[in-house]
Structure formats: C-alpha cells, structure tokens
Design a protein around this motif. Structure first.
Motif, PDB file in Angstrom:
ATOM      1  N   MET A   1       6.485  16.236  14.410  1.00 19.11           N
ATOM      2  CA  MET A   1       5.688  16.438  13.196  1.00 19.11           C
ATOM      3  C   MET A   1       5.701  15.170  12.349  1.00 19.11           C
ATOM      4  O   MET A   1       6.754  14.651  12.009  1.00 19.11           O
ATOM      5  N   ARG A   2       4.542  14.693  12.028  1.00 15.48           N
ATOM      6  CA  ARG A   2       4.414  13.478  11.226  1.00 15.48           C
ATOM      7  C   ARG A   2       4.522  13.822   9.743  1.00 15.48           C
ATOM      8  O   ARG A   2       3.786  14.662   9.232  1.00 15.48           O
ATOM      9  N   LEU A   3       5.455  13.168   9.048  1.00 13.98           N
ATOM     10  CA  LEU A   3       5.674  13.428   7.624  1.00 13.98           C
ATOM     11  C   LEU A   3       4.821  12.540   6.731  1.00 13.98           C
ATOM     12  O   LEU A   3       4.353  12.973   5.681  1.00 13.98           O
ATOM     13  N   VAL A   4       4.657  11.287   7.135  1.00 17.10           N
ATOM     14  CA  VAL A   4       3.958  10.302   6.311  1.00 17.10           C
ATOM     15  C   VAL A   4       2.855   9.667   7.149  1.00 17.10           C
ATOM     16  O   VAL A   4       3.097   9.238   8.276  1.00 17.10           O
ATOM     17  N   HIS A   5       1.658   9.583   6.597  1.00 16.94           N
ATOM     18  CA  HIS A   5       0.510   9.084   7.353  1.00 16.94           C
ATOM     19  C   HIS A   5      -0.038   7.778   6.782  1.00 16.94           C
ATOM     20  O   HIS A   5      -1.195   7.435   7.017  1.00 16.94           O
ATOM     21  N   HIS A   6       0.803   7.047   6.064  1.00 10.56           N
ATOM     22  CA  HIS A   6       0.391   5.750   5.530  1.00 10.56           C
ATOM     23  C   HIS A   6       1.539   4.761   5.721  1.00 10.56           C
ATOM     24  O   HIS A   6       2.695   5.163   5.921  1.00 10.56           O
ATOM     25  N   PRO A   7       1.271   3.460   5.681  1.00 11.12           N
ATOM     26  CA  PRO A   7       2.348   2.475   5.835  1.00 11.12           C
ATOM     27  C   PRO A   7       3.337   2.558   4.679  1.00 11.12           C
ATOM     28  O   PRO A   7       2.948   2.793   3.533  1.00 11.12           O
ATOM     29  N   ILE A   8       4.627   2.372   4.983  1.00 13.62           N
ATOM     30  CA  ILE A   8       5.667   2.467   3.958  1.00 13.62           C
ATOM     31  C   ILE A   8       6.390   1.149   3.725  1.00 13.62           C
ATOM     32  O   ILE A   8       7.080   0.980   2.721  1.00 13.62           O
ATOM     33  N   LEU A   9       6.229   0.209   4.647  1.00 14.75           N
ATOM     34  CA  LEU A   9       6.967  -1.057   4.599  1.00 14.75           C
ATOM     35  C   LEU A   9       6.022  -2.223   4.844  1.00 14.75           C
ATOM     36  O   LEU A   9       5.108  -2.124   5.662  1.00 14.75           O
ATOM     37  N   CYS A  10       6.247  -3.323   4.133  1.00 16.38           N
ATOM     38  CA  CYS A  10       5.551  -4.576   4.439  1.00 16.38           C
ATOM     39  C   CYS A  10       6.578  -5.643   4.777  1.00 16.38           C
ATOM     40  O   CYS A  10       7.470  -5.928   3.970  1.00 16.38           O
ATOM     41  N   ASN A  11       6.470  -6.197   5.965  1.00 17.60           N
ATOM     42  CA  ASN A  11       7.240  -7.390   6.320  1.00 17.60           C
ATOM     43  C   ASN A  11       6.394  -8.601   5.934  1.00 17.60           C
ATOM     44  O   ASN A  11       5.427  -8.933   6.626  1.00 17.60           O
ATOM     45  N   TYR A  12       6.750  -9.213   4.804  1.00 14.40           N
ATOM     46  CA  TYR A  12       5.944 -10.297   4.255  1.00 14.40           C
ATOM     47  C   TYR A  12       6.608 -11.631   4.595  1.00 14.40           C
ATOM     48  O   TYR A  12       7.607 -12.011   4.007  1.00 14.40           O
ATOM     49  N   TYR A  13       6.032 -12.332   5.576  1.00 12.59           N
ATOM     50  CA  TYR A  13       6.566 -13.628   6.006  1.00 12.59           C
ATOM     51  C   TYR A  13       6.051 -14.706   5.053  1.00 12.59           C
ATOM     52  O   TYR A  13       4.900 -15.127   5.141  1.00 12.59           O
TER      53      TYR A  13
END
Length: 325
Positions: A1-13
């Motif tokens: 079951m998917r709880l979150v359907h949007h990005p939660i983290l940004c790896n900003y180089y």
C-alpha cells in the motif's frame, strides 16, 4: 500500500567538486560548475509545491560552495528539513554561518584510527573532524558521525563509538558501503557483518536502518518486484541545474530545468522514466542507501516495518519527527 504519492526528498548537488579523494567514490573526479543562488531559490520554491519535505545539500563537498550557508538558511525559511554531510575540512570556516540551519549535520568519520581514516579519504582530515566536533558543540550544534562501513573497518565501530561518539553524546550513523556503476567499494558486507550491524543498531546513540540490512540479506532490489521508488520519492538536481532521472547513480536522462522544475517533473517524458524506477536492468540487486531509505518510507511492506523502528529512533534522537508529520 502506497502511503505517499509525491516526492519527499531532494538530493541537491551544489557541486561535484570535492577536496577529498575517497577510494569508494568517483564524484571528485568529475568536472563541475557550482549552482547559483537564483537557481536554488527558484527550485526550492518549486520543490515546496511538489511536496518535498527534506533537502539534502550534497556533492562533492557541499562546503566548497561559497553560498552554502545562504542555501541552508533559505531552505529553513521555506520550512524544509535540511541535511548536509561534510568531510569537515571547511567546517571551521562555515560553522558560525551554518548554525541553526542544518537539522541533520553529518561529519564523515570511518574509524578512530587517524592514519586509517586519512588513507580511506585520500586526504588528512581526521584532525579536522575532531576540531569540528568541538567547534560544533561550542555553538550548541549536535552533529552526527557518519561511518561508511566496509568489511575492512567494521571492527572499528567499537572504538569509534566508545572514544568519539559516547564522550561527545553524538549519534553514530552506520552507513553500509555500496557499489554503483563502475565504482567498486571492495568486498561486500557478509551475512555475518550484517548481523553485527543489526546488533549495533540496538545500542544507545546508534542508527542503522533495519530495512537496509533486510534488503541486502535478500539480494537487493528485484526488477520483477521492485522495492526501489527512487524517482517518485526523490528529486535529484545536478550542479548544471538539471533534473536527473531516474536517479543520480544511473542518470539515464537529464532535463534542463530553466525555471520549470514542476512542469518538467510532471511532464509525460519524465513520468515515463519515473515509472521505470527499480525496473531497469541496472536496478537488479541495487542497495543504494540514499534511495532505499525514502523508498521504505512510502510503501507499507516488509521493508517499511523493518525500517520503521530505526527511523523512529533516529528522529526521536534528533528531534525532527514533528517536522515530518
């Protein structure tokens, strides 16, 4: 079951440049520009609209960017949780400017043996870590010690824990090494070593994600039934101000952002790549920690339950759990 359907983290180089030459990483060999403040400001506002909660300012060595203090300050102003990992060579220079704006500040330290650590990092930085711990504590900061664990240094956890972490009341993060692309990190952690890490994870002030250990014991990501949700949970932005999909380590395609991050991420072309997360041939057996951690957090499955106790423990120790709600 998917709880979150949007990005939660940004790896900003913010740059790929680095002032260390770690043998288990090739990023320092790459030519790289530096991101601009204007790009970061625009992208952070877009990331907020996309639902991202955590910004990991990374590199290379993120403290090589002269505006890194402005970046973390802006991210905090916008309500993000911020993380930053450094080899500490430049931390004394930026400590005052970073104060209060990095929720999860990680100092890389792989052993309490000075010569061994410096050899692993390809530069003399052990003394800088020791100095940086004292500076951070004088500013009421509480950095974590991030130990990249290999077969060759797993026996050094005890002295690092006893001599550095406990006396300074610091969290020790045990980060299992992983191979990627053509970068080999040496002998992979054995089942016995994974059991050792699991036992360490039960101790005070130590964090090791239980999901990492379970995934490794079961052979990593399986393309036929992928656990990896790298592209849908994590947005990767390069120093060239490009969106990289499906993840940095595969980098199948780069999209110039040009002030249109939301539009590009939601485009049909990008979404097609996102749908391939964990299913590409290169994804078979993958155990890359920085993508698995958010993957475990958004799907209720056996890895979610394996990761949950350690995740709650860490956020309780750091006081960041409320910001994740």
């Amino acid at each position: 079951m998917r709880l979150v359907h949007h990005p939660i983290l940004c790896n900003y180089y913010v740059t790929y440049r680095c002032n260390a030459k770690c043998g288990f990483c090739d990023i320092w060999e790459r030519p790289s520009p530096y991101v601009t403040y204007e790009q970061v400001e625009q992208n952070l506002k877009s990331l907020k609209k996309l639902g991202v909660k955590v910004i990991d300012f990374t590199g290379g060595e993120p403290l090589l960017h002269r505006d890194i203090d402005r970046f973390v300050h802006l991210a905090k102003e916008l309500g993000f949780i911020t993380t930053l990992t450094t080899n500490t060579l430049l931390y004394p220079k930026y400590a005052e400017k970073l104060k209060g704006n990095v929720d999860m500040l990680h100092f890389s330290l792989d052993t309490a043996d000075q010569a061994k650590h410096d050899e692993m990092r390809g530069v003399a930085c052990y003394d800088h870590v020791m100095q940086s711990i004292q500076i951070a504590q004088s500013l009421d900061e509480r950095p974590d010690i991030l130990m990249t664990v290999f077969e060759e240094n797993i026996g050094d956890i005890e002295t690092l824990y006893q001599q550095v972490c406990l006396p300074n009341n610091l969290v020790l993060i045990l980060n299992p090494a992983f191979d990627y692309n053509e970068v080999e990190t040496g002998q992979q952690l054995s089942p016995k070593s994974l059991d050792i890490l699991k036992k360490w994870g039960k101790k005070k002030n130590i964090y090791i994600n239980g999901g990492f250990l379970k995934l490794r014991k079961e052979g990593g990501n399986q393309t036929t039934n992928p656990i990896c949700k790298a592209a849908s949970t994590t947005i990767v932005i390069s120093p060239e101000n490009e969106l990289i999909l499906p993840c940095y380590h595969l980098g199948q395609q780069s999209f110039p952002i040009e002030g249109k991050l939301e539009e590009i991420y939601q485009s049909q072309e990008a979404q097609k790549l996102i749908a391939l997360e964990g299913r590409l041939p290169e994804c078979q057996g993958c155990t890359i920690n920085c993508y698995m951690q958010p993957s475990f957090a958004v799907n209720v499955n056996k890895y979610f339950w394996s990761a949950l106790p350690s995740t709650l423990k860490y956020n309780r120790m750091k006081g960041t759990w409320k910001a994740l709600l």
